[in-house]
Design a protein around this motif. Structure first.
Motif, mmCIF file in Angstrom:
data_model
loop_
_atom_site.group_PDB
_atom_site.id
_atom_site.type_symbol
_atom_site.label_atom_id
_atom_site.label_comp_id
_atom_site.label_asym_id
_atom_site.label_seq_id
_atom_site.Cartn_x
_atom_site.Cartn_y
_atom_site.Cartn_z
ATOM 1 N N SER B 71 56.270 48.828 42.398
ATOM 2 C CA SER B 71 55.010 49.191 43.063
ATOM 3 C C SER B 71 54.972 50.709 43.265
ATOM 4 O O SER B 71 56.032 51.342 43.377
ATOM 5 C CB SER B 71 54.894 48.447 44.406
ATOM 6 O OG SER B 71 55.934 48.834 45.250
ATOM 7 N N TYR B 72 53.743 51.227 43.226
ATOM 8 C CA TYR B 72 53.596 52.676 43.371
ATOM 9 C C TYR B 72 52.822 52.971 44.610
ATOM 10 O O TYR B 72 51.913 52.256 44.998
ATOM 11 C CB TYR B 72 52.888 53.277 42.158
ATOM 12 C CG TYR B 72 53.551 52.876 40.839
ATOM 13 C CD1 TYR B 72 54.796 53.451 40.499
ATOM 14 C CD2 TYR B 72 52.942 51.977 39.984
ATOM 15 C CE1 TYR B 72 55.375 53.082 39.307
ATOM 16 C CE2 TYR B 72 53.540 51.616 38.788
ATOM 17 C CZ TYR B 72 54.755 52.186 38.460
ATOM 18 O OH TYR B 72 55.349 51.845 37.293
ATOM 19 N N ALA B 73 53.150 54.056 45.203
ATOM 20 C CA ALA B 73 52.376 54.517 46.357
ATOM 21 C C ALA B 73 52.422 56.035 46.349
ATOM 22 O O ALA B 73 53.403 56.622 45.890
ATOM 23 C CB ALA B 73 52.998 53.972 47.649
ATOM 24 N N GLU B 74 51.326 56.607 46.801
ATOM 25 C CA GLU B 74 51.314 58.069 46.820
ATOM 26 C C GLU B 74 52.118 58.568 47.992
ATOM 27 O O GLU B 74 52.000 58.056 49.099
ATOM 28 C CB GLU B 74 49.873 58.585 46.927
ATOM 29 C CG GLU B 74 49.301 58.863 45.554
ATOM 30 C CD GLU B 74 47.940 59.556 45.625
ATOM 31 O OE1 GLU B 74 47.813 60.510 46.405
ATOM 32 O OE2 GLU B 74 47.050 59.097 44.905
ATOM 33 N N SER B 75 52.949 59.524 47.682
ATOM 34 C CA SER B 75 53.791 60.033 48.768
ATOM 35 C C SER B 75 52.961 60.891 49.694
ATOM 36 O O SER B 75 52.147 61.697 49.251
ATOM 37 C CB SER B 75 54.942 60.841 48.157
ATOM 38 O OG SER B 75 55.717 61.361 49.174
#
Lengths: 225, 420
Positions: B71-75
């Protein structure tokens, strides 16, 4: 009577010889097997006193030799071995009696006298002493031909006295003779006193002299002196 | 506590402790190794994602990976160096359930933006593996322990069998019985040695006993002759001279002492003979008749002490030596007379099972030593051997003798047939 003492202990046979040698008794002695065999083969005795432990051989062997020779000598075994086996094998081999050491000389004399009486008189077993006549087999006593009634113990006592006449007989020896050494009387000889008193009384009533003398409290002496 | 129980306890306790410790260590190590492997896989994934991103300048599709989720999330902030492993849960879409998982959170730089990448892998396989390994370990432990227990229980007790046999033989060993201790066949060195030692000891004891016995026998016989000499010399001495009253008293004392000595001597010889079972004339004896004749024999003694005698006699036949039966009765009767009071009472009972002599008498307090040798009350004139001999006679034939005091009555009971 003629007696052979087969015993290796000098002190002992000397005493026995001294005690027996009187009143015309002839006593001989043998201290070992060889001498004893020789004497037995050569002579005849009224009674042989036989010690079982002898230097040079067993006393019982001597006894069986004697019986093989068909001799009629009376045999009294005197042994330190208070063993029933010895007693039984001795009597089986034809011994007349068995006496265990230590014994009183008076007891020895009484037993030897009994054996000799049985051998010599064959049923006519009578002791005579002055006016007293004792028929041992029939247990009858007469004094001056009057019958005297004695109890069993008094009778035994009188026979004992007569076998040891003119000898001092101790109360210990009398007690052992009358009751056997199995009954421990705890050295209490009041019984003897009572029996002797009764015997004296009955003999006196029958008109005999007083033969039974008390000796320094130790014992009694049956004597006409 | 038995040796095997003790050994079992120690053995099993240490086994359990060691197995638990190794189990724990085993578990931890396997767990560590599997986690390391997961972490390596995760790192490989991370590397792949990073390379993909660098090459194509876009993120790979999350769905394209099997058994793992990305899963990706913006830091939010500039977290360039975020990189950590953690235990999480993994949702298995196939099975539609939550499974334990391992996650790696890392950052990827895409077009100047920091993207937070979370890679999660299922731990279920490794957990299963650990569980299987644990179960196998436990099962082996259980099997091992129960085997140990069974081995200890059965093999040990069989291994120790020769020891117990030897022990039993030692317990029943009697010095007077002349048979040798039989060897128990065994292949164990220790037991062979034990057997040899026991046999050697038994031989030694028997040898010592024989020496002692022959010494006693010889000593007694040697003692008889001087005693006989003393006796005959005393008899001769008496015939020699007339003695004073005083000398007479001295002589009487000497007579008493020698008489006692020879009686003592005969009693000791008799005891030795009974102990060695040397009296063999076993025969059937009409015990009732014997008791009656013995009562007559003692009549005079009873009368003199004013004793009344009650007799309740039943028919009884005993198989024993007549000589010893005589001695038994003599001793019991003498005892009842000697320790009685003037005008007292003696009760003689004979039944099928027991012979009982009760007598009145004074109290005394050495009951437990009553049957011991040379034990006697202070006022007793006996030697203290009578009851010891009586007990030996009873022992010889397996009778049991006991003493009781009830209401001023001293009761000696001989029970027959205690063996049955």
């Amino acid at each position: 009577m003629k007696i052979l003492v087969i015993e290796d202990e000098q002190a002992l046979y000397e005493s026995i010889l001294a005690y027996f040698t009187d009143e015309g008794n002839v006593c001989e002695h043998a201290a070992d097997f060889e001498t004893a065999t020789e004497k037995i083969e050569l002579y005849t005795y009224d009674c042989i006193l036989l010690d079982l432990g002898l230097p040079g051989g067993e006393g019982l062997e001597l006894l069986s030799r004697l019986k093989k020779m068909n001799k009629k000598d009376g045999v009294l075994i005197i042994s330190a071995r208070h063993s029933l086996d010895d007693r039984l094998s001795g009597l089986d081999l034809g011994a007349d009696d068995y006496l265990v050491k230590p014994f009183h000389l008076s007891e020895l004399k009484a037993r030897v006298s009994a054996i000799v009486r049985r051998k010599n008189f064959d049923g006519d077993n009578v002791i005579k002493f002055n006016e007293i006549k004792v028929d041992v087999a029939a247990m009858k006593i007469t004094a001056n031909d009057t019958p005297v009634n004695l109890t069993k113990k008094e009778f035994d006592l009188l026979v004992y006295f007569l076998s040891n006449k003119n000898k001092v007989v101790t109360k210990n020896a009398m007690a052992e003779h009358l009751w056997g050494d199995e009954i421990d009387l705890s050295d209490d000889f009041d019984f003897i006193y009572t029996h002797v008193k009764n015997l004296k009384k009955k003999l006196a009533e029958a008109g005999t002299s007083d033969y039974v003398k008390s000796v320094y409290g130790i014992g009694y002496k049956f004597t006409s002196l | 506590m038995k040796l095997s129980t003790r050994y079992n306890r120690v053995n099993i306790l240490t086994s359990i402790i060691i197995l638990i410790i190794t189990g724990v260590i085993y578990y931890l190590f396997i767990h560590l190794i599997l986690t390391n492997k997961l972490d390596k896989d995760l790192a490989v994934e991370e590397n792949e994602i990073k390379q993909y991103t660098r090459t194509y300048q876009k993120l790979p599709l999350p769905a394209s990976y099997l058994d793992q989720q990305v899963s990706y999330a913006e830091s939010q902030k500039n977290a360039n160096d975020v990189r950590e492993f953690s235990y999480t849960t993994y949702f298995n879409p196939k099975e539609n359930e939550e499974e334990p998982g391992r996650s790696l959170v890392t950052t990827v730089n895409l077009n100047g933006k920091n993207i937070l990448v979370t890679i999660t892998k299922s731990r279920v396989e490794s957990e299963d593996l650990v569980r299987v390994i644990l179960l196998i370990t436990l099962a082996i432990t259980g099997i091992l322990l129960s085997t140990l227990f069974l081995i200890n229980r059965f093999v040990l007790s069989r291994l120790w069998q020769p020891f117990y046999t030897t022990l039993k033989r030692m317990k029943t060993f009697e010095v007077t019985k002349m048979e040798a201790i039989k060897e128990e066949p065994t292949k164990i060195d220790e037991f062979i040695e034990l057997n040899q030692s026991v046999n050697a000891m038994a031989e030694r004891v028997k040898g010592d006993y024989r020496d002692l016995k022959s010494f006693t026998d010889n000593a007694s016989h040697e003692m008889m002759t001087p005693l006989a000499v003393i006796n005959s010399k005393l008899d001769s001495l008496l015939q020699t001279e007339t003695f004073t009253e005083q000398q007479g008293a001295l002589l009487e004392d000497i007579y008493q002492a020698t008489g006692r000595l020879s009686r003592l001597h005969q009693s000791l010889l008799l005891l030795a003979k009974i102990e060695n079972n040397l009296i063999a004339d076993k025969q059937d004896i009409d015990f009732k008749e014997l008791v009656e004749s013995k009562t007559r024999q003692f009549q005079e003694l009873f009368e003199r002490n004013g004793l009344t005698v009650e007799a309740k006699l039943m028919d009884k036949t005993l198989t024993m030596s007549r000589y010893l039966a005589d001695i038994l009765l003599n001793n019991l009767f003498s005892n009842a007379v000697r320790h009685n009071v003037q005008g007292g009472k003696i009760i003689i009972e004979l039944s099928k099972s027991a012979f009982v002599v009760s007598n009145t008498g004074k109290n005394f307090d050495s009951k437990e030593r009553l049957f011991n040798r040379f034990s006697k009350s202070s006022e007793s004139e006996g030697m203290g051997l009578g009851l010891a001999i009586t007990k030996q006679v009873c022992n010889l034939y397996g009778y049991e003798i006991s003493y009781n005091q009830i209401n001023q009555l001293h009761i000696f009971s001989v029970f027959f047939d205690t063996k049955q």
